[in-house]
Design a protein around this motif. Structure first.
Motif, mmCIF file in Angstrom:
data_model
loop_
_atom_site.group_PDB
_atom_site.id
_atom_site.type_symbol
_atom_site.label_atom_id
_atom_site.label_comp_id
_atom_site.label_asym_id
_atom_site.label_seq_id
_atom_site.Cartn_x
_atom_site.Cartn_y
_atom_site.Cartn_z
ATOM 1 N N UNK A 149 -1.121 19.340 0.056
ATOM 2 C CA UNK A 149 0.051 18.618 -0.437
ATOM 3 C C UNK A 149 0.754 17.802 0.654
ATOM 4 N N UNK A 150 0.153 17.753 1.849
ATOM 5 C CA UNK A 150 0.791 17.064 2.972
ATOM 6 C C UNK A 150 0.557 15.561 2.883
ATOM 7 N N UNK A 151 1.585 14.789 3.180
ATOM 8 C CA UNK A 151 1.480 13.329 3.203
ATOM 9 C C UNK A 151 2.219 12.803 4.427
ATOM 10 N N UNK A 152 1.997 11.531 4.716
ATOM 11 C CA UNK A 152 2.675 10.901 5.849
ATOM 12 C C UNK A 152 4.189 11.000 5.676
ATOM 13 N N UNK A 153 4.872 11.375 6.754
ATOM 14 C CA UNK A 153 6.323 11.519 6.722
ATOM 15 C C UNK A 153 6.779 12.962 6.619
ATOM 16 N N UNK A 205 4.931 3.185 4.298
ATOM 17 C CA UNK A 205 4.935 2.914 2.851
ATOM 18 C C UNK A 205 4.095 1.686 2.536
ATOM 19 N N UNK A 206 4.242 0.660 3.370
ATOM 20 C CA UNK A 206 3.506 -0.584 3.138
ATOM 21 C C UNK A 206 1.998 -0.341 3.250
ATOM 22 N N UNK A 207 1.563 0.331 4.337
ATOM 23 C CA UNK A 207 0.132 0.554 4.529
ATOM 24 C C UNK A 207 -0.442 1.484 3.455
ATOM 25 N N UNK A 208 0.345 2.494 3.055
ATOM 26 C CA UNK A 208 -0.113 3.392 1.987
ATOM 27 C C UNK A 208 -0.245 2.633 0.669
ATOM 28 N N UNK A 213 -3.573 0.017 -3.447
ATOM 29 C CA UNK A 213 -3.900 -1.178 -4.222
ATOM 30 C C UNK A 213 -5.386 -1.517 -4.106
ATOM 31 N N UNK A 214 -5.910 -1.436 -2.893
ATOM 32 C CA UNK A 214 -7.320 -1.757 -2.666
ATOM 33 C C UNK A 214 -8.251 -0.733 -3.320
ATOM 34 N N UNK A 226 -12.388 -2.302 2.879
ATOM 35 C CA UNK A 226 -11.470 -3.443 2.917
ATOM 36 C C UNK A 226 -10.211 -3.100 3.713
ATOM 37 N N UNK A 227 -9.698 -1.894 3.519
ATOM 38 C CA UNK A 227 -8.497 -1.465 4.243
ATOM 39 C C UNK A 227 -8.767 -1.414 5.746
#
Length: 513
Positions: A149-153, A205-208, A213-214, A226-227
């Motif tokens: 459940x861990x995410x960036x931040x 947030x932007x990079x995530x 999106x990709x 692509x990322x």
């Protein structure tokens, strides 16, 4: 310069001076006393030369460019040593935290590509005290795995046995650890993690959002490729994909570099072509500065941006662009701030590639053009051959291998790679509009073709050969310089090249044996 065996460039002198300062830092990292002696001798020498050259300029016995070269050599050289020595001392302080520690830190990168849970955490506290650097966390399997459940931040806390990463091991600088600033490694069970959910930064947030999106519109595999192409972030990229792209000689498209900056500038120039240079230049400058932040200030991007700014400024003021001077300018200024980059493979590959182009690309182009080759084809082959030759010493030293088909792969596929990248950049703003993500399918199909091509090249027998070498292989670069047009000795040039090459091969053989 008439009568001189070398085509003088101010930043050749500056780069050599900064390189000497970094060598002093290296010796200082190995032995404090010997390094201090070397640094004192270096400082005394460069101060004496600088004073003498500036005095000669004041008394009008020498040219301004020599005084500029001396002054810059002094400032940037002293800066490189001071920063490097401080870094070496600061890195040693982390050794006190080897062993069992309580750890608290903020997650800044997540890697699930191998099927395991791996994180990089920053804002570190060890045993309740703030420390400099980042930590790589590998989560061991457990029945109740909080890592799912861990995410960036988010913030992680746990107790585990911490291993401090050495900046220098034996006689080799850990350039990758220095570049990433990862100073600690740890393995911890998933059920030992305590997670406090937090909020990512605006950039995170932007990079995530970009990756989501990709992946949503191109699928997991091609979305991650692509990322990686756009940001240089390979955390989510499968190891097998990285391996066959590297074997095919196309691994550089996964690391944001001058190639990407060139593509971006091309797109912006195309879009803004109606605007005057005075308006277009600052807009492009702001765009590539933002792209540098997105790519996390990787050395290759910073190098490309500095060179792009110098070239753009030269065009803006009506001056002459000089590839070697702008390259060595970037080299000197980057090492003045980050001296240990000189031991990082990515940094050296980036500079070696452009160094090769500066030395040989035009000569190869002219050679082929005189024999009837089309100018664009000759330019492409000249650039690819030059890059392949120049990066070979770095590849053999750090990775112990040579990609034999890299020249062919890049000549054939780089124009196609540019189409892929430009298509991605052009369609992303439209794809960000709700219900318009399907436009990325065009980029996906292009990536599918590129992916199959890379797999096909990598599958050819003997695409990659293993080579054992030592640091002596870097003596190839003075030999390359002597073989280029910048070395202007009229008589005996061939003899100098052959003798230098023979000595280089002999030293490499002795050191590798």
């Amino acid at each position: 310069m008439a009568g001189s065996p070398v085509n003088f460039r101010t930043f050749i002198v500056v780069a050599l001076s900064v390189g000497a300062a970094v060598f002093c830092v290296y010796v200082y990292s190995l032995n404090y006393i010997v390094g201090t002696v070397f640094a004192s001798a270096y400082t005394a020498t460069i101060v004496f030369i600088t004073i003498m050259v500036i005095y000669k300029y004041i008394t009008k016995r020498t040219k301004l460019r020599y005084a500029v070269a001396a002054a810059l050599s002094f400032v940037l050289g002293i800066s490189a040593f001071a920063v490097g020595a401080y870094t070496a001392d600061d890195w040693r302080t982390g050794e006190a935290y080897n062993g069992n520690c309580s750890v608290l830190g903020r997650v800044c990168a997540v890697d699930f590509s191998s099927g395991d849970y791996k994180f990089v955490i920053e804002d570190l506290y060890l045993n309740g005290k703030p420390v400099v650097g980042k930590m790589r966390v590998t989560v061991l399997p457990a029945e109740n795995n909080a890592a799912e459940h861990v995410a960036t931040g988010d913030k992680l806390s746990f107790e585990a046995s911490v291993r401090h990463v050495k900046l220098i091991s034996g006689f080799r600088i850990n350039g990758n650890a220095y570049r990433t600033n990862i100073r600690y490694n740890v393995s911890v069970r998933g059920d030992a993690l305590s997670v406090v959910f937090g909020a990512p930064s605006a950039l995170e947030k932007f990079t995530a959002g970009l990756r989501e999106l990709l992946v949503e519109n191109m699928g997991e595999k091609y979305g991650n490729i692509a990322f990686s192409m756009l940001t240089g972030d390979k955390y989510a990229l499968d190891g097998e994909i990285k391996d066959y792209f590297t074997a095919a000689g196309l691994g550089h498209i996964m690391a944001v570099s001058g190639l990407h900056i060139g593509f971006l500038i091309f797109v912006l120039n195309f879009v803004l072509y109606r605007l005057s240079k005075k308006v277009r230049f600052p807009i492009i400058l702001a765009a590539i500065a933002g792209y540098t932040v997105l790519a996390d200030f990787s050395p290759s991007v910073v190098r490309a941006v500095i060179m792009a700014v110098i070239s753009g400024f030269a065009v803006f003021v009506g001056g002459r662009k000089d590839l070697l001077s702008s390259l060595l300018c970037a080299f000197s200024f980057i090492l003045a701030v980050k001296p240990m980059y000189l031991f990082d493979a990515g940094f050296l590959l980036s500079f070696a590639a452009i160094f090769g182009i500066a030395l040989f690309a035009n000569s190869i182009r002219l050679f082929m053009a005189k024999r009837g080759a089309h100018n664009k084809i000759a330019s492409g082959i000249g650039a690819s051959v030059s890059v392949s030759v120049a990066v070979t010493p770095v590849q053999t030293y750090f990775f112990g291998q040579i990609q034999l088909l890299s020249v062919i792969a890049n000549v054939i596929l780089l124009p196609f790679v540019s189409v892929v990248f430009i298509t991605l950049v052009a369609t992303l703003p439209i794809a960000a509009i709700p219900y318009c993500g399907g436009i990325l399918h065009a980029s996906k199909y292009l990536l599918v073709a590129l992916d199959y091509a890379a797999q096909g090249i990598a599958a050819v027998p003997f695409t990659v050969i293993t080579v054992k070498t030592s640091a002596a292989v870097f003596l190839c670069y003075p030999v390359m310089f002597c073989a280029s047009g910048y070395f202007m000795m009229n008589k005996g040039k061939t003899a100098v090249i052959l003798y230098s090459a023979a000595v280089c091969v002999l030293i490499c053989y002795i050191c590798a044996a």
